[in-house]
Design a protein around this motif. Structure first.
Motif, PDB file in Angstrom:
ATOM      1  N   GLY A 144       1.014  -1.257  -0.073  1.00  0.00           N
ATOM      2  CA  GLY A 144       0.175  -0.015   0.075  1.00  0.00           C
ATOM      3  C   GLY A 144       0.565   1.236  -0.013  1.00  0.00           C
ATOM      4  O   GLY A 144       2.305   1.172   0.032  1.00  0.00           O
ATOM      5  N   ALA A 145       0.218   2.386   0.024  1.00  0.00           N
ATOM      6  CA  ALA A 145       0.950   3.642  -0.248  1.00  0.00           C
ATOM      7  C   ALA A 145       2.002   4.112   1.084  1.00  0.00           C
ATOM      8  O   ALA A 145       2.873   4.673   0.964  1.00  0.00           O
ATOM      9  CB  ALA A 145       0.035   4.884  -0.334  1.00  0.00           C
ATOM     10  N   THR A 146       1.278   3.354   2.373  1.00  0.00           N
ATOM     11  CA  THR A 146       2.244   3.613   3.441  1.00  0.00           C
ATOM     12  C   THR A 146       3.409   2.927   3.371  1.00  0.00           C
ATOM     13  O   THR A 146       4.611   3.366   3.846  1.00  0.00           O
ATOM     14  CB  THR A 146       1.481   3.025   4.830  1.00  0.00           C
ATOM     15  OG1 THR A 146       0.047   3.839   5.076  1.00  0.00           O
ATOM     16  CG2 THR A 146       2.287   3.152   5.997  1.00  0.00           C
ATOM     17  N   ASN A 149       5.580   4.839   0.769  1.00  0.00           N
ATOM     18  CA  ASN A 149       6.157   5.888   1.328  1.00  0.00           C
ATOM     19  C   ASN A 149       7.438   5.344   2.209  1.00  0.00           C
ATOM     20  O   ASN A 149       8.527   6.006   2.387  1.00  0.00           O
ATOM     21  CB  ASN A 149       5.329   6.730   2.201  1.00  0.00           C
ATOM     22  CG  ASN A 149       4.293   7.762   1.315  1.00  0.00           C
ATOM     23  OD1 ASN A 149       4.863   8.037   0.304  1.00  0.00           O
ATOM     24  ND2 ASN A 149       3.267   7.883   1.825  1.00  0.00           N
ATOM     25  N   HIS A 187       1.103  13.371   3.907  1.00  0.00           N
ATOM     26  CA  HIS A 187      -0.204  12.426   4.594  1.00  0.00           C
ATOM     27  C   HIS A 187       0.428  11.880   5.805  1.00  0.00           C
ATOM     28  O   HIS A 187       1.488  11.844   6.038  1.00  0.00           O
ATOM     29  CB  HIS A 187      -0.141  11.582   3.464  1.00  0.00           C
ATOM     30  CG  HIS A 187      -1.205  10.627   3.817  1.00  0.00           C
ATOM     31  ND1 HIS A 187      -1.276   9.290   4.482  1.00  0.00           N
ATOM     32  CD2 HIS A 187      -2.684  10.430   3.430  1.00  0.00           C
ATOM     33  CE1 HIS A 187      -2.113   8.367   4.422  1.00  0.00           C
ATOM     34  NE2 HIS A 187      -3.074   9.231   3.770  1.00  0.00           N
ATOM     35  N   SER A 189       0.810   9.132   6.915  1.00  0.00           N
ATOM     36  CA  SER A 189       1.738   7.816   6.772  1.00  0.00           C
ATOM     37  C   SER A 189       3.014   8.130   6.793  1.00  0.00           C
ATOM     38  O   SER A 189       4.035   7.379   6.998  1.00  0.00           O
ATOM     39  CB  SER A 189       1.245   6.930   5.450  1.00  0.00           C
ATOM     40  OG  SER A 189       1.316   7.698   4.420  1.00  0.00           O
ATOM     41  N   GLY A 239      -1.547  15.457  -4.682  1.00  0.00           N
ATOM     42  CA  GLY A 239      -2.920  14.794  -4.512  1.00  0.00           C
ATOM     43  C   GLY A 239      -2.966  14.571  -2.863  1.00  0.00           C
ATOM     44  O   GLY A 239      -2.904  13.545  -2.156  1.00  0.00           O
ATOM     45  N   VAL A 241      -5.425  14.518   0.692  1.00  0.00           N
ATOM     46  CA  VAL A 241      -6.790  13.699   0.870  1.00  0.00           C
ATOM     47  C   VAL A 241      -7.880  14.467   1.051  1.00  0.00           C
ATOM     48  O   VAL A 241      -8.992  14.110   0.517  1.00  0.00           O
ATOM     49  CB  VAL A 241      -6.695  12.709   1.638  1.00  0.00           C
ATOM     50  CG1 VAL A 241      -5.623  11.574   1.374  1.00  0.00           C
ATOM     51  CG2 VAL A 241      -6.068  13.251   3.304  1.00  0.00           C
ATOM     52  N   ASP A 266       4.550  11.730  -2.825  1.00  0.00           N
ATOM     53  CA  ASP A 266       3.516  11.075  -2.452  1.00  0.00           C
ATOM     54  C   ASP A 266       2.605  11.408  -3.641  1.00  0.00           C
ATOM     55  O   ASP A 266       1.767  12.300  -3.341  1.00  0.00           O
ATOM     56  CB  ASP A 266       3.177  11.200  -1.065  1.00  0.00           C
ATOM     57  CG  ASP A 266       2.014  10.385  -0.697  1.00  0.00           C
ATOM     58  OD1 ASP A 266       1.393   9.755  -1.398  1.00  0.00           O
ATOM     59  OD2 ASP A 266       1.602  10.504   0.582  1.00  0.00           O
ATOM     60  N   ASP A 295      -0.348   4.280  -5.250  1.00  0.00           N
ATOM     61  CA  ASP A 295      -1.361   3.106  -4.634  1.00  0.00           C
ATOM     62  C   ASP A 295      -1.822   2.715  -5.861  1.00  0.00           C
ATOM     63  O   ASP A 295      -2.311   3.335  -6.645  1.00  0.00           O
ATOM     64  CB  ASP A 295      -2.363   3.932  -3.664  1.00  0.00           C
ATOM     65  CG  ASP A 295      -2.354   3.211  -2.373  1.00  0.00           C
ATOM     66  OD1 ASP A 295      -2.213   1.974  -2.361  1.00  0.00           O
ATOM     67  OD2 ASP A 295      -2.745   3.422  -1.350  1.00  0.00           O
ATOM     68  N   HIS A 297      -4.562  -0.065  -5.044  1.00  0.00           N
ATOM     69  CA  HIS A 297      -5.780  -0.467  -4.649  1.00  0.00           C
ATOM     70  C   HIS A 297      -6.695   0.684  -4.380  1.00  0.00           C
ATOM     71  O   HIS A 297      -7.863   0.611  -4.396  1.00  0.00           O
ATOM     72  CB  HIS A 297      -5.728  -1.269  -3.333  1.00  0.00           C
ATOM     73  CG  HIS A 297      -5.021  -0.575  -2.142  1.00  0.00           C
ATOM     74  ND1 HIS A 297      -4.117  -1.384  -1.341  1.00  0.00           N
ATOM     75  CD2 HIS A 297      -4.919   0.642  -1.879  1.00  0.00           C
ATOM     76  CE1 HIS A 297      -3.559  -0.547  -0.728  1.00  0.00           C
ATOM     77  NE2 HIS A 297      -3.835   0.851  -0.707  1.00  0.00           N
ATOM     78  N   LYS A 298      -6.277   2.035  -4.858  1.00  0.00           N
ATOM     79  CA  LYS A 298      -7.155   3.083  -4.873  1.00  0.00           C
ATOM     80  C   LYS A 298      -7.479   3.283  -6.367  1.00  0.00           C
ATOM     81  O   LYS A 298      -8.671   2.681  -6.674  1.00  0.00           O
ATOM     82  CB  LYS A 298      -6.627   4.294  -4.238  1.00  0.00           C
ATOM     83  CG  LYS A 298      -6.297   4.223  -2.795  1.00  0.00           C
ATOM     84  CD  LYS A 298      -5.742   5.471  -2.373  1.00  0.00           C
ATOM     85  CE  LYS A 298      -5.357   5.457  -0.751  1.00  0.00           C
ATOM     86  NZ  LYS A 298      -4.364   6.177  -0.498  1.00  0.00           N
TER      87      LYS A 298
HETATM   88  C1  PLP Z   1      -4.119   6.468   0.772  1.00  0.00           C
HETATM   89  C2  PLP Z   1      -2.981   7.398   1.104  1.00  0.00           C
HETATM   90  C3  PLP Z   1      -1.745   6.839   1.807  1.00  0.00           C
HETATM   91  C4  PLP Z   1      -1.772   5.596   2.732  1.00  0.00           C
HETATM   92  O1  PLP Z   1      -2.070   4.745   1.649  1.00  0.00           O
HETATM   93  P1  PLP Z   1      -2.478   3.169   2.127  1.00  0.00           P
HETATM   94  O2  PLP Z   1      -2.640   2.409   0.965  1.00  0.00           O
HETATM   95  O3  PLP Z   1      -3.517   3.343   2.914  1.00  0.00           O
HETATM   96  O4  PLP Z   1      -1.023   2.611   3.036  1.00  0.00           O
HETATM   97  C5  PLP Z   1      -0.702   7.529   1.643  1.00  0.00           C
HETATM   98  N1  PLP Z   1      -0.640   8.733   0.914  1.00  0.00           N
HETATM   99  C6  PLP Z   1      -1.711   9.324   0.078  1.00  0.00           C
HETATM  100  C7  PLP Z   1      -1.619  10.568  -0.407  1.00  0.00           C
HETATM  101  C8  PLP Z   1      -2.809   8.526   0.275  1.00  0.00           C
HETATM  102  O5  PLP Z   1      -3.931   9.322  -0.324  1.00  0.00           O
END
Ligand code: PLP
Length: 481
Positions: A144-146, A149, A187, A189, A239, A241, A266, A295, A297-298
């Motif tokens: 995932g994005a976490t 990062n 973010h 994360s 981008g 949130v 990010d 990411d 899965h988004k």
């Molecule tokens: C969703 C998101 C994250 C974290 O993503 P995960 O897939 O939940 O780990 C990090 N940075 C941004 C900008 C995000 O939108």
């Protein structure tokens, strides 16, 4: 063999057919089931926990119990009106790819059994093309994005060591001394990653934003860089949130002419702006980053969990994550460019050793729908957000808090916008549409994020109508009090 295992093996075709039938029933019901059911999940209450079964009962027993106790309580997060967080669904091809990922059950991390790694590299190449990244960027799948990062910032940490002439992977983060990480609207994360990496959450210094924006003030960033001696990382945001704001990536990258820093971007979901010619300018300069988080899965709409981490310095990545063991295959050599050739085994590139063939779902959806299919999803979601934003502006009692730049609508109540009243409004909607709370510009707010491939104009209308009804009901209740 245990009798239940033997029995399931003997009737595997029937059991998989039954599983398929139930999966289809779930998908067919996505439009009708409450987006987030109100019933408490089993186990959340005070009832006795269900004990682990001794005898089992085979897959039929598990299917029946799942259908009875758990499935009705699951949300329609795969469906078209789940606008919470930033949540994608799964395209038909991505779903098929994910089923097959479990079916083939590969652990694709070593050249001793190489096909999975090659499939992942092919998929990374397609993703690079999708986001307009050059071949200088190497990519690796993570969960995932976490995690993306975290890996990007781990490579940044190693780069800081390289500059200072110390080997962080060998000697630890103490060898670096204090590190500054500068960012405008990082973010959450990123703080977590800094904690994990031993740099510490307090290493993050918030740089002022442009007035009324979530994008960093580049002049303020330059002043912060000038005032920082010692090793420095900049996390740029593509981008955010709340309002999907974008830092000026080209201008930030340009600061490297006068200041030395690692540039991590990010772009968890913002990278997908690159798919829409009308919005691609928002991510101009992405390729100039040293590391990039995206990411999948988004907005790619592959099932959880999937993201990719791009970097121009896979040699440093290998230094951080190399995992030498004779039984795992060729070990990379410590030091720049190592002795591991251009393509180190995946076991040497991420915090994971074993991992599923995570790339396969992305491979399937990209192969099935190509660039134009994924562009259509992105553009339809952007159009949906814009229409909902216009509806919010027309609903008496609501106020849009920021222009709809891409795929998120951020708004609040005009009267009494307390977190409690906003939560009540979201709860009143939850059967029809799921929105999540936030804080923006020091005000409690709600946000609706569009990233599901199933969302149509009809879903947007249905959401806008439900929202208008809920606001009217809430106002009437309040006036009645
Ligand atoms: C969703 C998101 C994250 C974290 O993503 P995960 O897939 O939940 O780990 C990090 N940075 C941004 C900008 C995000 O939108």
């Amino acid at each position: 063999m245990h009798p239940e295992l033997a029995a399931d093996l003997a009737r595997l075709p029937d059991l998989l057919e039954e599983t398929r039938r139930r999966a289809l029933a779930f998908l067919d019901g996505l439009d009708e089931r409450p987006v987030v059911p109100r019933a408490a999940p089993p186990g959340a209450g005070s009832g006795a926990p269900v004990e682990l079964s001794e005898a089992g009962g085979g897959l039929p027993a598990a299917l029946a119990e799942f259908a009875q106790r758990w499935e009705p309580r699951l949300s329609a997060s795969a469906g078209p009106r789940y606008f919470g967080f930033v949540t994608g669904g799964a395209t038909p091809a991505a779903l098929a790819g994910d089923w097959l990922t479990s079916t083939v059950d590969q652990n694709s991390n070593s050249s001793l059994d190489p096909a999975g790694q090659h499939l992942e590299r092919e998929t990374v190449g397609w993703l690079r093309a999708l986001f307009g990244l050059s071949e200088a960027h190497h990519g690796t799948f993570v969960s995932g994005a976490t995690m993306s990062n975290t890996v990007g910032l781990a490579i940044a940490r190693e780069w800081l060591g390289e500059r200072l002439g110390v080997d962080v992977a060998e000697d630890g983060v103490g060898a670096l001394g204090p590190v500054r990480v500068l960012s405008g609207g990082a973010h959450s994360s990123v703080s977590k990653a800094l904690s994990v990496l031993g740099l510490g959450r307090s290493a993050l210094r918030r740089v002022p934003l442009l007035p009324g924006r979530e994008a960093v003030d580049v002049a303020a960033l330059e002043r912060a860089l000038a005032g920082t001696d010692g090793p420095c990382v900049v996390v740029a945001n593509a981008g955010t949130v709340n309002t999907v704001d974008f830092d000026d990536l080209r201008a930030i990258a340009g600061l490297r002419e006068r200041h030395r820093f690692w540039l991590h971007v990010d772009a968890a979901f913002g990278a997908f702006a690159a798919l829409s010619p009308e919005h691609a300018e928002l991510v101009a300069g992405l390729d100039l980053a040293d590391s990039v988080c995206v990411d999948l899965h988004k907005w790619l709409n592959v099932p959880y969990d999937s993201a990719v981490q791009f970097t121009r310095r896979p040699d440093l990545q290998t230094r951080v994550f190399r995992n030498a063991a004779a039984y795992l295959g060729p070990a990379p050599v410590s030091g720049r460019a190592g002795g591991h050739g251009e393509h180190p085994d995946l076991v040497h590139l991420t915090p994971e050793n074993s991992h599923r063939l995570r790339a396969l779902a992305a491979w399937f959806t990209l192969r099935a729908y190509g660039r134009s299919g994924h562009r259509e999803i992105v553009e339809r979601n952007i159009a949906g957000a814009r229409v909902l934003g216009e509806a919010v502006e027309r609903i008496d009692g609501l106020e849009l808090l920021a222009p709809v730049r891409l795929n998120v609508v951020c708004f609040t109540l005009t009267t009494d916008p307390t977190p409690e009243r906003l939560a009540a409004l979201a709860a009143a909607l939850a059967g029809e549409a799921f929105l999540t709370p936030t804080h923006y510009a020091d005000r409690p707010a709600l946000r609706a994020a569009f990233s599901n491939w199933r969302t149509t104009e009809a879903d947007v209308r249905r959401t806008a109508e439900a929202l208008a009804r809920a606001v009217r009901t809430q106002a009437a209740d309040r006036d009645g009090d």
